[in-house]
Design an enzyme around this catalytic site. Structure first.
Site, PDB file in Angstrom:
ATOM      1  N   GLU A  34       0.836  -1.204   0.000  1.00 24.69           N
ATOM      2  CA  GLU A  34       0.000   0.000   0.000  1.00 24.69           C
ATOM      3  C   GLU A  34       0.869   1.252   0.000  1.00 24.69           C
ATOM      4  OE1 GLU A  34      -3.212   0.059   2.827  1.00 24.69           O
ATOM      5  OE2 GLU A  34      -3.479   2.222   2.621  1.00 24.69           O
TER       6      GLU A  34
ATOM      7  N   ARG B 135      -6.911   1.935  14.553  1.00 27.25           N
ATOM      8  CA  ARG B 135      -7.707   0.696  14.430  1.00 27.25           C
ATOM      9  C   ARG B 135      -7.590  -0.148  15.690  1.00 27.25           C
ATOM     10  NH1 ARG B 135     -11.118  -1.918  10.986  1.00 27.25           N
ATOM     11  NH2 ARG B 135     -11.451  -0.593   9.179  1.00 27.25           N
TER      12      ARG B 135
ATOM     13  N   GLU C   4     -10.450  -8.722   5.400  1.00 33.34           N
ATOM     14  CA  GLU C   4      -9.696  -8.696   6.656  1.00 33.34           C
ATOM     15  C   GLU C   4     -10.406  -9.348   7.850  1.00 33.34           C
ATOM     16  OE1 GLU C   4      -7.333  -4.587   6.610  1.00 33.34           O
ATOM     17  OE2 GLU C   4      -9.423  -4.419   5.986  1.00 33.34           O
TER      18      GLU C   4
END
Ligand SMILES: Cc1cc2nc3c(=O)[nH]c(=O)nc-3n(C[C@H](O)[C@H](O)[C@H](O)COP(=O)(O)OP(=O)(O)OC[C@H]3O[C@@H](n4cnc5c(N)ncnc54)[C@H](O)[C@@H]3O)c2cc1C
Ligand code: FES
Ligand code: FES
Length: 1341
Positions: free
Chosen positions: A816, A894, A1275
């Site tokens: 990414e 997260r 995920e």
């Protein structure tokens, strides 16, 4: 021998075609030759280390005695091309193609959904193909062995096993017996049960493929072996000399020639399988100017049975050794072949099939690795080595004096090892050998042991030899321990004498290389104990004094029970689709699966070379923290073929700075390196080997500075990134603690994880001749951002830079942001030189520089009521971010938003820190910080259970979120299916009954224990950054009715393109075959979001829907005008009437966007829920474990494609399983990554997956907030693998309970063999004390 009498032409066959090369370079591997010389790019480069199997090909040798070819699976990355003379090579391209006919091996992996990103697929296909060519009816065990050397990071293996089970004899015979129409469901098939396919699917597992459709396998249709090789043996008889620029290669044809050559060139390297030398040359910078390959020397290949044993030639491969030992075992009495049996057993765990097919016995001995698997056996057995030189021949007993120091032995430089005499055993002699590794299959030993004991008539010990690998710089013999027990009885007394002997004799220094000091020492005792129990058991018939051993002790013997992998998949398919061709909701295969299975799928480095294309290699920092004093590229620049060296001095300092969120790192480090692997410069050259060699020749001098490596170091020095700490407070935490019945306080650690995508980072930049335009072909997840960074560095508007991604061989977050480390230097070099430039990182480079999942350290306090209800929590968390900011804040966020997992905690305070250290910058990895945060939650749930003496499932259920409750970030849960998933998983897994059985098992077995765990997950779906929640699509319909679709997401194996085609097919009401996705490109869909956070189907799917709807609206008048017409008619009418047949689609989530600093906003669009239950068995003596069964219930809404979704669930689960159990990043105290390839970093292999894996998609749970009621799936399932972690902890608790050790103990993640063994406290761990040192070999970051 003179060069003139020898041939210097390399002749071999590839896919039936004769290759004649007048000038082969001995430095080339077969893989390099196939890919770069023959343009056969189906065979992939995954590691160059023999450890991943992506490069597997079939090599066939004609046996002129038996008059038949022998077929072997071989790693092309280690096989020197020169060793192929006279052989036939078959690659994935040679067995089938989409344009002619798929081979059944290719078809079955594609149709059974066994190929996701496809990078591993050709290697797996070739392993299976070779197995079928070698035996007509393989069994399941043969299948398991065939795949020991292949890795896949995407699929979780289950679909590959399932697809290939259709080749094994049981399956074939079941199929014939039961019903010729029955499918791969075996006896569950509706045709077998007689229920018929019309029955409702509700309570029966579904089938994601129909084996009935498979092309039958007919071995007689295989291509014939090249007749020339069958007719003549002349190629075998040729003496060869190949001269390259740096290396000369000799292949003598007789022992005399070999000895003479070795006499003339004392420093020459003998190469047999090249599995050791190949790795030394590639990764240890060794250059051997003279290579001698004794492949044609008969004396080195012979196996002879003598009166005293078996003599095995030094070049005999491990596969041949295994087969010959098995034959001898069959022909001789058991007592004579006890050593051979242990050799056979050990070879099962020795590397993978591809390595064993070429690696030699002599190579293993002469390498002298202290962790060799055969040397302990040979030394305990006292084998005799037959050495020869021109002047002499001698016999050497392989005892404690054979190895003189690390990888050195007493052979003279001119000597050749010719053969090894392996003795028979005697009636009163027993022999045992064991190996303990991090991963059971295809892994090097941590410690191995061999024991050879002889008894007198009255069962006293007459002699004993005990050897160990992994306990010093050479294979060690425990001489004193053995000496002191001669004449003693085989009983408990002896056991304790040996224990104390081993403890003093094999005492490791606390900073010894390899680390794991206490574990290794414990293993020496544990392995001896295993042997003791096993021999006692064998002796029991005529031996009365068995000491205190009872039947429960037998669990110390043997490994885990062997069984065939079972699985089931429960899902619904649409009952009333809107149209017969509507594919939405059906398990259609990945659109590229067939191409991936044939090797036709083009990955970035498979693209043909352009005429003037150059290669780039990076110059990386070898220090974690240091000032650069000088950079000297002069030697590199003087090498022929080197074009240019780039460094910071080639860039304006402002342009040299880049970053994804914060611009805080340099493209080329100018003054101070802050991590190993950082890029200091780049060499561009005319070929890849030159570029890589030259990059290593760039001299950098450093002034070392003190590095910060661990989270603890960072906390001590307050080394945090700006913006820390981040805090979330909900409710009245103080009051919760004041009113708590119990307060639990603890800390918890979790390690990082290497992405280990099979395709390493690759990039290729092609400058155009005009207006600074540039095309960049790359393997990455965020083309838009990378284009933006390149535009900024080059000072060119983004509209001139077209980022093109065809497919990515696995990303998982690792491609990414960190792709910029490669893509930017490549673009810069191409721009400056105005020539195409490409680079594919070697596996070690990739692992050293691209960062990992963040390690986390947590401190927590939980306020609990008497009944187990959580009332409040204070959580402090630290992640190890590495040297730059990158996405550490997103990862921390997260973790902070998921550290309550699926539990309602009314009063909660979370404080989070990002630690700045001198490690490579860690980054996002599937699930970002949530697998870390959620693991913490499950840890404190179990702390509560221990403290209150409750069953963890009761604590879980009591605290599980309910519909309408609000999280600590103020998001209210709607359509919450957590409790449904929980109930269904409890029921499907049969948890309660199995728990009882486990208790009984644990009572009956002293040294093996079983444990079980069930746990939930709740995963928030969306980017918390509002702007990223948008998707785009572009559709072109051509006048022949074909559709070209492009959207903003990239295909990295997750089946995104397949799902997008399914959506387009539904809206346009046309067959999927009419719709094509070529690639993702920023000139088609601009300003795309990263393909990340599981939302790409949601965002791009809606955009595709939008674009297709626009087309359909435009077509409506033509459809109305000609209602009985076809798609092609309407398209032509529209075109004729000047109606645009091209449309742009767009979508954004209006509801998301969240600010962590203020805790305001709604972070997620919805949640994906699931529950997983796993049962494990652990070996308390060794720390080994096995997952016996896993059941998963996952709410993925109305699945767009159940096969793809189940593939994501299983793939994520196995990746999570690696994360929580075996994948361990090993760093030195100064920041050097030791685990930099598949040899030292272990991801799960085929045989690690649960023996039974059942996956159910929750039925009747449509999601109103995503395309066609589906849910994100990439995920969320990963965390369910934590059920294995806690099942292991549960099993450890059972052992501790048996031994009266406290049940209140910490187990940090991953639960490696080392941690499991040491947590299993017993009489052995008690004897082996922890030794403190200020200079440990490794540290935990
Ligand atoms: C992926 C992978 C997994 C592995 N797993 C294991 C494992 O599980 N257990 C284990 O023990 N090892 C393992 N190895 C190490 C290696 O495969 C073995 O040591 C193997 O037996 C070496 O044999 P070779 O024929 O390939 O040796 P080569 O690489 O050809 O040679 C190795 C050394 O032996 C010398 N040599 C070879 N033959 C002779 C001879 N006749 N006379 C004198 N010197 C000679 C060579 O000069 C060289 O120094 C692994 C290697 C790889 C790449
Ligand atoms: S590339 Fe050959 S084994 Fe990995
Ligand atoms: S499909 Fe196996 S690595 Fe991707």
């Amino acid at each position: 021998m003179s060069v003139n009498e020898s041939s210097s032409k390399l002749i071999f066959f590839v896919n039936g075609k004769k290759i004649e090369d007048e000038n082969p370079d001995p430095e080339w591997t077969l893989l390099y030759y196939l890919r770069k010389k023959l343009d056969l790019c189906g065979t992939k480069l995954g590691c160059a280390d023999g450890g991943c199997g992506a490069c597997t090909v079939m090599v066939s040798i004609y046996d002129h005695t038996d008059k038949k070819p022998l077929h072997l699976a071989v790693n092309a990355c280690l096989a020197p091309v020169c060793s192929m003379h006279g052989l036939a090579v078959t690659t994935v391209e040679g067995i089938g193609s989409t344009t002619t006919r798929l081979h059944p091996v290719q078809e079955r992996i594609a149709k059974s959904h066994g190929s996701q990103c496809g990078f591993c697929t050709p290697g797996i296909v070739m392993s299976m193909y070779t197995l079928l060519r070698s035996m007509r009816k393989p069994s399941y065990s043969d299948l398991e062995v065939a795949f020991q050397g292949n890795l896949c990071r995407c699929t979780g293996y289950r679909p590959i096993i399932e697809g290939y089970k259709t080749f094994i004899e049981d399956w074939e015979s079941n199929r014939t017996q039961n019903n010729s129409n029955a499918c791969g469901m075996g006896e569950k098939c509706c045709k077998v049960t007689g229920s018929g396919c019309t029955e409702k699917l509700d309570d029966k597992p579904g089938n994601t493929f129909n084996a009935k459709d498979f092309i039958p396998y007919d071995p007689s249709q295989e291509p014939i072996f090249p007749p020339e090789l069958a007719l003549t043996s002349k190629y075998n008889e040729e003496r060869l000399v190949f001269k390259g620029a740096n290396v000369t290669w000799y292949r003598p044809t007789s022992l005399n020639e070999l000895l003479q050559l070795k006499n003339e060139h004392k420093n020459a390297k003998i190469v047999t399988g090249n599995t050791e030398v190949g790795v030394e040359v590639k990764f240890k910078n060794c250059l051997y100017p003279i290579i001698i390959m004794p492949a044609q020397v008969e004396e080195l290949k012979e196996i002879q049975i003598t009166d005293t044993g078996v003599t095995v030639g030094a070049s005999v491969t491990l596969t041949d050794l295994e087969n010959s030992m098995k034959n001898v075992i069959r022909c001789f009495p058991i007592h004579k072949t006890r050593i051979y049996k242990e050799i056979v057993d050990m070879l099962y765990w020795f590397a993978g099939k591809q390595i064993r097919n070429v690696a030699s016995v002599g190579g293993n001995i002469m390498t002298g690795s202290p962790i060799s698997d055969l040397n302990p056996i040979f030394m305990a057995a006292g084998v005799v080595l037959n050495f020869k030189s021109v002047k002499s021949s001698r016999k050497v007993v392989m005892d404690e004096s054979f190895f003189t120091s690390y990888r050195k032995n007493m052979a003279l430089p001119e000597e050749v090892l010719v053969s090894i005499d392996l003795p028979f055993t005697e009636e009163n002699q027993y022999f045992k050998a064991y190996k303990q590794a991090k991963r059971r299959e295809d892994d090097i030993a941590i410690v191995n042991m061999a024991l050879n004991v002889k008894f007198t008539e009255n069962n006293k010990i007459s002699s004993m030899k005990l050897s160990f690998g992994g306990m010093g710089p050479v294979t060690m013999m425990a001489i004193n321990s053995c000496r002191q027990i001669v004449g003693k009885q085989w009983n408990d007394d002896l056991l304790h004498k040996v224990y104390s002997g081993l403890l003093s004799e094999l005492n490791l220094d606390p900073s010894a290389p390899g680390g794991m000091i206490r574990y290794r020492q414990s293993l020496t005792l544990s392995l001896f104990f295993k042997a003791f129990v096993q021999i006692s058991d064998e002796l029991s018939a005529n031996f009365s004094d068995r000491g205190t051993l009872d039947d429960r002790d037998k669990s110390a013997i043997g490994g885990f029970e062997h069984s065939i992998q079972k699985s089931s998949q429960y899902f619904n398919i649409p009952i009333n689709p809107q149209s017969p061709i509507d594919p939405v909701g059906y398990p259609i295969p990945h659109v590229s699966a067939a191409k991936q299975a044939t090797g036709e799928a083009v990955f970035c480095d498979d693209m043909p070379l352009m005429n003037n294309e150059l290669f780039l290699a990076l110059v990386q920092s070898t220090r974690a923290h240091a000032n650069i004093l000088s950079i000297d590229p002069s030697e590199a620049l003087s090498m022929a073929g080197v074009v240019k060296f780039f460094s910071a001095s080639d860039l304006d300092p402002q342009k040299n700075i880049f970053g994804i969120v914060v611009r805080d790192e340099e493209i080329f480090v100018s003054k101070t390196v802050t991590s190993q692997g950082q890029i200091i410069g780049a060499i561009v050259a005319k070929d890849q080997a030159i570029a890589q060699k030259a990059a290593k020749a760039v001299k950098i001098s450093y002034e070392d500075l003190k590095p910060i490596i661990t989270i603890e170091d960072a906390i001590k020095s307050k080394s945090y990134f700006p913006g820390c700490p981040k805090t979330i407070i909900k409710g009245d935490v103080d009051a919760a603690f004041k009113n708590a019945d119990h307060i639990i306080e603890n800390e918890f650690r979790m390690g990082g994880q290497e992405h280990f995508y099979l395709e390493t980072q690759t990039s290729r930049a092609v400058p155009k001749k005009e207006d600074n335009e540039m095309e960049i072909f790359c393997s990455l997840q965020h083309p838009t951002e990378m284009g933006k960074i390149i535009s900024n560095v080059l000072g060119i508007p983004i509209n001139r830079i077209n980022m093109r991604v065809k497919r990515v061989g696995g990303g998982f977050g690792g491609k990414e942001s960190r792709s910029m480390l490669l893509v930017v230097p490549v673009a810069l070099a191409a721009h400056k030189l105005q020539q195409p430039v490409r680079c594919m990182l070697d596996r070690d480079e990739d692992m050293i520089m691209t960062g990992n999942r963040h390690p986390f350290y947590f401190k927590y306090k939980i306020a609990v009521k008497d009944n187990g209800k959580i009332d409040g929590a204070i959580i402090e968390m630290y992640n190890n971010g590495g040297y730059c900011y990158d996405l550490s804040a997103a990862v921390l966020e997260r973790a902070m938003l998921h550290c309550e997992n699926a539990y309602y905690i009314p009063n909660l305070k979370i404080v989070g820190y990002m630690c700045k250290t001198n490690l490579p910058s860690n980054t996002v990895f599937r699930g970002s910080g949530s697998p870390q945060g959620m693991l913490l939650a499950e840890n404190y749930i179990r702390d509560i259970a221990v403290k209150l003496n409750m069953d963890p499932i009761d604590v879980t259920y009591l605290n599980l979120y309910e519909e309408g409750q609000t999280t600590h970030y103020n998001q209210t849960l709607t359509h919450c299916t957590l409790k449904r998933c929980w109930e269904e998983c409890l029921m499907k897994s049969d948890y309660v009954q199995r728990k009882e059985k486990i208790e009984q098992y644990n009572k009956d077995n002293k040294w093996k224990k079983r444990g079980i765990c069930i746990l939930p997950t709740k995963f928030g779906v969306a980017f918390t950054v509002k702007a990223l929640n948008q998707g785009g699509a572009l559709i072109h319909v051509y006048t022949d009715g074909s559709v070209l679709l492009t959207h903003g997401g990239i295909e990295m194996g997750q089946g995104l393109h397949t799902k997008m085609i399914q959506i387009a097919s539904r809206v346009l009401n046309i067959e999927t075959s009419k719709i094509y996705i070529s690639e993702t490109a920023t000139d088609k869909v601009p300003n795309t979001s990263p393909t990340a956070a599981s939302v790409s189907s949601d965002l791009n799917g809606m955009a595709v829907l939008n674009a297709c709807t626009i087309i359909m609206e435009r077509l409506t008048p033509y459809i109305k005008e000609n209602p009985t017409g076809k798609w092609e008619d309407w398209i032509l009418s529209a075109y004729s009437n000047c109606t645009s047949l091209s449309a742009v689609g767009y979508y954004y989530h209006p509801h998301t966007g969240y600010d962590l600093d203020t805790n305001i906003g709604i972070p997620y669009n919805y949640y994906t829920y699931g529950v997983g239950c796993s049962e494990v068995e652990i070996n308390c003596l060794t720390g080994d474990h096995r997952v016996l069964r896993t059941d998963i219930v996952m709410d993925v809404g109305e699945s767009l494609n159940p096969a793809i979704d189940i593939g994501q669930i299983e793939g994520a689960f196995v990746q999570g399983y690696g994360l929580y159990t075996m994948e361990e990043l090993i760093y030195s105290p100064t920041g050097t990554l030791y685990s930099r390839g598949p040899g030292s970093y272990k991801i799960p292999g085929f045989n690690d997956i649960p023996k039974e894996l059942n996956v159910s998609l929750l039925r009747g749970a449509p999601n109103p907030r995503a395309i066609y009621s589906s849910k994100a799936v990439g995920e969320p399932p990963l965390f369910l693998a934590a059920s294995v972690f806690f099942a292991i902890k549960n099993a450890i608790s059972m052992y501790r309970k048996q031994n009266n050790a406290s049940l209140d103990f910490n187990l940090s993640s991953p639960a490696t063999v080392e941690k499991i063994r040491l947590a299993c406290e017993d009489h052995i761990t008690e004897m082996v004390k922890e030794q403190k040192t200020s200079t440990p070999w490794n540290i935990i970051p």
